[in-house]
Design a protein around this motif. Sequence first.
Motif, mmCIF file in Angstrom:
data_model
loop_
_atom_site.group_PDB
_atom_site.id
_atom_site.type_symbol
_atom_site.label_atom_id
_atom_site.label_comp_id
_atom_site.label_asym_id
_atom_site.label_seq_id
_atom_site.Cartn_x
_atom_site.Cartn_y
_atom_site.Cartn_z
ATOM 1 N N LYS A 87 0.755 -1.160 0.143
ATOM 2 C CA LYS A 87 -0.108 -0.096 0.053
ATOM 3 C C LYS A 87 0.932 1.248 -0.052
ATOM 4 O O LYS A 87 1.793 1.304 0.574
ATOM 5 C CB LYS A 87 -0.827 0.037 1.316
ATOM 6 C CG LYS A 87 -1.756 1.184 1.227
ATOM 7 C CD LYS A 87 -2.647 0.965 2.533
ATOM 8 C CE LYS A 87 -2.122 1.207 3.943
ATOM 9 N NZ LYS A 87 -1.858 2.813 4.234
ATOM 10 N N ASP A 92 -5.538 3.886 0.683
ATOM 11 C CA ASP A 92 -6.074 2.832 1.205
ATOM 12 C C ASP A 92 -6.081 1.616 0.345
ATOM 13 O O ASP A 92 -6.363 0.658 0.958
ATOM 14 C CB ASP A 92 -7.543 3.044 1.709
ATOM 15 C CG ASP A 92 -7.476 4.298 3.020
ATOM 16 O OD1 ASP A 92 -6.669 4.161 3.817
ATOM 17 O OD2 ASP A 92 -8.632 4.847 2.961
ATOM 18 N N ASP A 147 -1.010 3.941 12.201
ATOM 19 C CA ASP A 147 -1.227 3.424 11.223
ATOM 20 C C ASP A 147 -0.358 4.281 9.919
ATOM 21 O O ASP A 147 -0.366 3.839 8.938
ATOM 22 C CB ASP A 147 -2.754 3.525 10.705
ATOM 23 C CG ASP A 147 -3.658 2.473 11.561
ATOM 24 O OD1 ASP A 147 -3.061 1.556 11.856
ATOM 25 O OD2 ASP A 147 -4.762 2.972 11.738
#
Length: 246
Positions: A87, A92, A147
């Motif tokens: 990613k 996302d 994250d």
Amino acid sequence: AHLTPLAVGDADVVSPGTTPLDAGGNDGLMDAVVKVFCVHCEPNFSLPWQRKRQYSSNSSGFVICTDSRRILTNAHSVEHHTQVKVKRRGSDEKFVAQVLSVGTECDIAMLTVKDEKFWEGIKSVRFGELPRLQDQVTVIGFPIGGDTMSVTQGVVSRIEVTAYAHGASELLGIQIDAAINSGNSGGPAFNDLGECVGIAFQSLKHDDAENIGYVIPTPVIRHFITDYDRNGVYTGFPALGLEWQK
């Protein structure tokens, strides 16, 4: 004391005290760094007709060439992989990646992504030379604690032949005092010129030790890449085959 590879697994616990630093003008460098998601399934050597339970991990990686579609990460990040996805920063969407080559002893793996959408506008890093003691380094990756991307800074503390925990080998390594945590595995370490001087891959866990992390230096990385270019596979490092005692 023991050396610990730094991929984040299901059982990892967030440890306090890791604060991402401001990256300043390093947007181009950060765009080359990706997050690696892997599903692992280890073989069962006592019952070869069965396999162990699957587990997942996440780590870091970075683009080294957009023309040949190559990404580097750590070998332990994709060990016994059944599925690998990557990613990009700020996105996302996950893209399926293929493992081109794995160097267990040097703890480096090369990936590629076939989807052209992944490569649109992405940056690649350039490699620098072996740093010197006290040179400043910046480590970029996706460690535990959040994250989003994390950036930590430190200096080169030591350069010597180092035990590589994953491959049970001894190769040249760089010790740094920048915070390196689980999930930083496979992330690049940059010098002040924005050149990649290593790959974060392990840290020392000991009650009397703090901020002892290790990166794979560019001579080892270049050997891995050159070996793959020449042979189409990773063939390893040469060994003299002699032992001595004093």
